[in-house]
Design an enzyme around this catalytic site. Sequence first.
Site, PDB file in Angstrom:
ATOM      1  N   HIS A  91       0.853  -1.195   0.000  1.00  0.00           N
ATOM      2  CA  HIS A  91       0.000   0.000   0.000  1.00  0.00           C
ATOM      3  C   HIS A  91       0.888   1.245   0.000  1.00  0.00           C
ATOM      4  O   HIS A  91       1.945   1.261   0.638  1.00  0.00           O
ATOM      5  CB  HIS A  91      -0.925  -0.002   1.226  1.00  0.00           C
ATOM      6  CG  HIS A  91      -1.992   1.049   1.105  1.00  0.00           C
ATOM      7  ND1 HIS A  91      -1.744   2.370   1.390  1.00  0.00           N
ATOM      8  CD2 HIS A  91      -3.287   0.978   0.700  1.00  0.00           C
ATOM      9  CE1 HIS A  91      -2.854   3.074   1.159  1.00  0.00           C
ATOM     10  NE2 HIS A  91      -3.803   2.246   0.747  1.00  0.00           N
ATOM     11  N   GLU A 161      -3.924   1.883  -7.508  1.00  0.00           N
ATOM     12  CA  GLU A 161      -4.309   2.994  -6.644  1.00  0.00           C
ATOM     13  C   GLU A 161      -3.406   4.203  -6.900  1.00  0.00           C
ATOM     14  O   GLU A 161      -2.344   4.334  -6.264  1.00  0.00           O
ATOM     15  CB  GLU A 161      -4.144   2.597  -5.176  1.00  0.00           C
ATOM     16  CG  GLU A 161      -5.023   1.462  -4.734  1.00  0.00           C
ATOM     17  CD  GLU A 161      -5.330   1.588  -3.249  1.00  0.00           C
ATOM     18  OE1 GLU A 161      -6.489   1.793  -2.903  1.00  0.00           O
ATOM     19  OE2 GLU A 161      -4.389   1.509  -2.446  1.00  0.00           O
TER      20      GLU A 161
HETATM   21  P1  PGA Z   1      -9.641   6.064  -0.175  1.00  0.00           P
HETATM   22  O1  PGA Z   1      -8.431   5.082   0.155  1.00  0.00           O
HETATM   23  O2  PGA Z   1     -10.783   5.219  -0.650  1.00  0.00           O
HETATM   24  O3  PGA Z   1      -9.922   6.761   1.099  1.00  0.00           O
HETATM   25  O4  PGA Z   1      -9.152   6.982  -1.261  1.00  0.00           O
HETATM   26  C1  PGA Z   1      -8.099   4.028  -0.703  1.00  0.00           C
HETATM   27  C2  PGA Z   1      -6.849   3.362  -0.211  1.00  0.00           C
HETATM   28  O5  PGA Z   1      -5.903   4.037   0.218  1.00  0.00           O
HETATM   29  O6  PGA Z   1      -6.750   2.121  -0.199  1.00  0.00           O
END
Ligand code: PGA
Length: 247
Positions: A91, A161
């Site tokens: 992440h 992401e």
């Molecule tokens: P968010 O976070 O939905 O608050 O943008 C996603 C993540 O960091 O996994």
Amino acid sequence: MLIVANWKAAVESLDKAKKLLALAKRLVKQTRITIVLVPPAPYLGLLASSNKSKVEFGAQDVSVTTGGAQTGEVSAQIIASVGARYVIIGHSERRARGETLEDIAQKMQHAVAHDLIPILCVGEQERDENAAYLALLRQQITSALEPLTQKERMSVVIAYEPIWAIGKTAADAITSADLQEMMLYIRKILSDLVPGRANARIPILYGGSAEAGNIRELAGGSRVDGFLVGHASVDLKMFSELVKALA
Ligand code: PGA
């Protein structure tokens, strides 16, 4: 469709954690969506080990080491032993704290060795004109998957992401046209790592300000296999609306 609810450290009471689990149980009964709850480690142990529902569980990270004298670490074996099936690896919030590509590759190997499904997070900080971010994505995916066997590579989930879209609102998320492009690009990278048709079975999720207001459009236009949801997964009303919007 898969929804991974990344609670991060935003749920700080067991009572709230139990309420979110009760909601997830109702939602999996009402819809055909697979929900993976990813609570902080202490709640994961409590909730996953007594879980009898179809709700799935995952850990937010896994140790780069195996068990033994490793104060503060949570090994893949420990995660598997409480009944969790998934683990988020790489992440951006872990990478920002110094996690390296080598650490991530190691964690992927520990996870698959204990039959955990790694959810590998990849994504660029920003988009540069020269499209260097595309090379970065390729490097993030390739370095994590290359040490795995072909069979192990088939067991992973990829979560795209983009960091610029994380933790904001639906208006700041990626557009569905851009997401579609990224899905094709990531699929191409995967086809180099898992040749033939088999790579089509590796799910690709999107994460970054997915909310009830944009999730349908993102899903409809992009062939994404699911979503990794942060802030909208820790608010009972927002999460319920998001899952129902997708269903
Ligand atoms: P968010 O976070 O939905 O608050 O943008 C996603 C993540 O960091 O996994």
